[in-house]
Write an enzyme that holds these catalytic residues in place. Structure first.
Site, PDB file in Angstrom:
ATOM      1  N   SER A 145      11.805 -33.709  39.332  1.00 11.23           N
ATOM      2  CA  SER A 145      13.119 -33.414  38.759  1.00 11.23           C
ATOM      3  C   SER A 145      13.947 -34.511  37.518  1.00 11.23           C
ATOM      4  O   SER A 145      13.250 -34.897  37.184  1.00 11.23           O
ATOM      5  CB  SER A 145      14.338 -33.987  39.985  1.00 11.23           C
ATOM      6  N   TYR A 158      19.785 -37.444  45.939  1.00 15.25           N
ATOM      7  CA  TYR A 158      19.640 -37.207  45.615  1.00 15.25           C
ATOM      8  C   TYR A 158      18.138 -37.559  43.759  1.00 15.25           C
ATOM      9  O   TYR A 158      16.985 -37.472  43.971  1.00 15.25           O
ATOM     10  CB  TYR A 158      19.939 -36.149  44.683  1.00 15.25           C
TER      11      TYR A 158
HETATM   12  P1  NAP Z   1      16.690 -23.319  46.670  1.00 16.66           P
HETATM   13  O1  NAP Z   1      16.347 -22.131  46.386  1.00 16.66           O
HETATM   14  O2  NAP Z   1      17.830 -24.243  47.173  1.00 16.66           O
HETATM   15  O3  NAP Z   1      15.400 -23.554  47.148  1.00 16.66           O
HETATM   16  C1  NAP Z   1      14.421 -24.723  48.269  1.00 16.66           C
HETATM   17  C2  NAP Z   1      13.953 -24.209  49.558  1.00 16.66           C
HETATM   18  O4  NAP Z   1      12.792 -25.581  50.102  1.00 16.66           O
HETATM   19  C3  NAP Z   1      14.158 -23.100  50.291  1.00 16.66           C
HETATM   20  O5  NAP Z   1      13.028 -22.331  50.290  1.00 16.66           O
HETATM   21  C4  NAP Z   1      14.577 -24.203  51.446  1.00 16.66           C
HETATM   22  O6  NAP Z   1      13.792 -22.924  52.596  1.00 16.66           O
HETATM   23  C5  NAP Z   1      13.722 -25.274  51.586  1.00 16.66           C
HETATM   24  N1  NAP Z   1      13.700 -26.487  52.500  1.00 16.66           N
HETATM   25  C6  NAP Z   1      15.328 -26.762  52.265  1.00 16.66           C
HETATM   26  N2  NAP Z   1      14.962 -27.799  53.235  1.00 16.66           N
HETATM   27  C7  NAP Z   1      13.665 -27.976  54.632  1.00 16.66           C
HETATM   28  C8  NAP Z   1      13.610 -27.991  55.426  1.00 16.66           C
HETATM   29  N3  NAP Z   1      14.501 -28.897  56.447  1.00 16.66           N
HETATM   30  N4  NAP Z   1      12.438 -27.310  55.919  1.00 16.66           N
HETATM   31  C9  NAP Z   1      12.197 -26.882  55.232  1.00 16.66           C
HETATM   32  N5  NAP Z   1      11.869 -25.975  54.365  1.00 16.66           N
HETATM   33  C10 NAP Z   1      13.170 -26.256  53.856  1.00 16.66           C
HETATM   34  O7  NAP Z   1      16.439 -24.970  45.200  1.00 16.66           O
HETATM   35  P2  NAP Z   1      15.359 -25.232  44.405  1.00 16.66           P
HETATM   36  O8  NAP Z   1      16.531 -24.719  43.318  1.00 16.66           O
HETATM   37  O9  NAP Z   1      13.901 -23.703  43.946  1.00 16.66           O
HETATM   38  O10 NAP Z   1      14.538 -26.381  44.277  1.00 16.66           O
HETATM   39  C11 NAP Z   1      13.122 -26.189  44.958  1.00 16.66           C
HETATM   40  C12 NAP Z   1      12.094 -27.461  45.083  1.00 16.66           C
HETATM   41  O11 NAP Z   1      12.534 -28.179  43.311  1.00 16.66           O
HETATM   42  C13 NAP Z   1      13.285 -28.921  45.240  1.00 16.66           C
HETATM   43  O12 NAP Z   1      12.816 -29.591  45.522  1.00 16.66           O
HETATM   44  C14 NAP Z   1      13.879 -29.485  44.316  1.00 16.66           C
HETATM   45  O13 NAP Z   1      15.034 -30.731  44.598  1.00 16.66           O
HETATM   46  C15 NAP Z   1      14.164 -28.985  42.894  1.00 16.66           C
HETATM   47  N6  NAP Z   1      14.665 -28.815  41.985  1.00 16.66           N
HETATM   48  C16 NAP Z   1      15.468 -28.049  41.818  1.00 16.66           C
HETATM   49  C17 NAP Z   1      15.904 -28.283  40.478  1.00 16.66           C
HETATM   50  C18 NAP Z   1      16.837 -26.781  40.002  1.00 16.66           C
HETATM   51  O14 NAP Z   1      17.095 -27.036  38.590  1.00 16.66           O
HETATM   52  N7  NAP Z   1      17.315 -25.631  40.740  1.00 16.66           N
HETATM   53  C19 NAP Z   1      15.608 -28.474  39.314  1.00 16.66           C
HETATM   54  C20 NAP Z   1      14.962 -30.224  39.576  1.00 16.66           C
HETATM   55  C21 NAP Z   1      14.204 -30.226  40.456  1.00 16.66           C
HETATM   56  P3  NAP Z   1      14.462 -22.766  53.832  1.00 16.66           P
HETATM   57  O15 NAP Z   1      14.219 -20.764  53.371  1.00 16.66           O
HETATM   58  O16 NAP Z   1      14.266 -22.654  55.133  1.00 16.66           O
HETATM   59  O17 NAP Z   1      16.240 -22.809  53.579  1.00 16.66           O
END
Ligand code: NAP
Length: 253
Positions: A145, A158
């Site tokens: 991130s 986080y």
């Molecule tokens: P998101 O849309 O909220 O998706 C999160 C994903 O993680 C979902 O598929 C969710 O699955 C899964 N997950 C969460 N808790 C879980 C658990 N206990 N067991 C299994 N699966 C779980 O988030 P996103 O933005 O795509 O983020 C994905 C990754 O990118 C994360 O690590 C986040 O920190 C990182 N990231 C995001 C951003 C951003 O701007 N969006 C920036 C930097 C880094 P379920 O369907 O089971 O909920």
């Protein structure tokens, strides 16, 4: 030929958090490059499965809760039962909790650290053991991130988890490169997903974020696909221990 080195034909990739957002985008990108996909999430992954299968590759859905280490053996075991090997792990599943640091609760600390760091570390360890057993090497991509580099606001656990994820990417590189295992991270900038929906909905924060992104827009999960395919493929063979920002220029400001 250089473009052939980007092909993932015949490879098997585990992608955690493949149900939506960045994980879904990366799963589809790896599938378009030819990899069979093992998707892990707590919800069903119908949409991801459909998109992946449209690419002419296989999709194995594993419903598992990565808030504990319990499902790790099952994830590796089921992937091996279905495909006989693993080549790529994308540690993407992640959550965020927002609360002022003065009041930050133990629950909000533990919940985030368990999914974002503890499970990611031990899943990478299990995958690396399998790569070594196979004698094939392998690729591990941790999803870091901007808060692997910066402090952020209201998101103590986080920031701790993502800063630590960048750190363990480097130690894994140091210890596992000798086994032909490439461990790298992608650090997405501000990507429009469920995770960032509250920020995007906050007019003041949204304006401040957009003003700082040289590219002038939020990123999309599809914006992560190129970096993921590169790091997962032979084209990234000499990439080790790198935290690759894909951020529309955010860190350059
Ligand atoms: P998101 O849309 O909220 O998706 C999160 C994903 O993680 C979902 O598929 C969710 O699955 C899964 N997950 C969460 N808790 C879980 C658990 N206990 N067991 C299994 N699966 C779980 O988030 P996103 O933005 O795509 O983020 C994905 C990754 O990118 C994360 O690590 C986040 O920190 C990182 N990231 C995001 C951003 C951003 O701007 N969006 C920036 C930097 C880094 P379920 O369907 O089971 O909920």
């Amino acid at each position: 030929m250089i473009l052939n080195k980007f092909s993932l034909k015949g490879k098997v990739a585990i992608v955690t958090g493949a149900s939506r957002g960045i994980g879904q985008g990366i799963a589809i990108g790896l599938a378009e490059a030819g990899a069979d996909i093992v998707g892990v999430a707590t919800r069903d992954m119908v949409e991801t499965k459909n998109q992946v299968e449209k690419c002419g590759v296989k999709f194995l859905e594993i419903k598992a809760d990565l808030s504990s280490l319990e499902p790790i053996g099952e994830i590796i075991g089921k992937a091996l039962d279905e495909f006989g090997k693993i080549d790529i792990l994308v540690n993407n599943a992640g959550i965020i909790r927002r609360q002022p640091t003065l009041e930050f609760s133990v629950e909000n600390w533990d919940d985030v650290m368990n999914v974002n760091l503890r499970s990611a570390f031990f899943l990478a360890q299990a995958a690396a053991k399998q790569f070594i057993k196979q004698g094939t090497g392998g690729k591990i991509i941790n999803i870091a991130s901007m808060l692997s580099f910066q402090g952020g606001i209201l998101v103590s656990s986080y920031t701790a988890s993502k800063s630590a994820l960048a750190g363990i990417t480097k130690i894994m590189c140091n210890e596992w490169a000798q086994y032909k295992i490439n461990v790298n991270a992608i650090a997405p900038g501000y990507i429009a997903t469920d995770n960032t929906a509250p920020l995007k909905a906050d007019e003041v924060r949204n304006k401040a974020i957009l003003e700082r992104i040289p590219a002038g827009r939020w990123g999309t999960p599809a914006d992560m696909q190129g970096a993921a395919v590169f790091l997962a493929s032979d084209a990234g063979e000499y990439m080790h221990g790198h935290i690759l920002a894909v951020d529309g220029g955010w860190l350059a400001r």
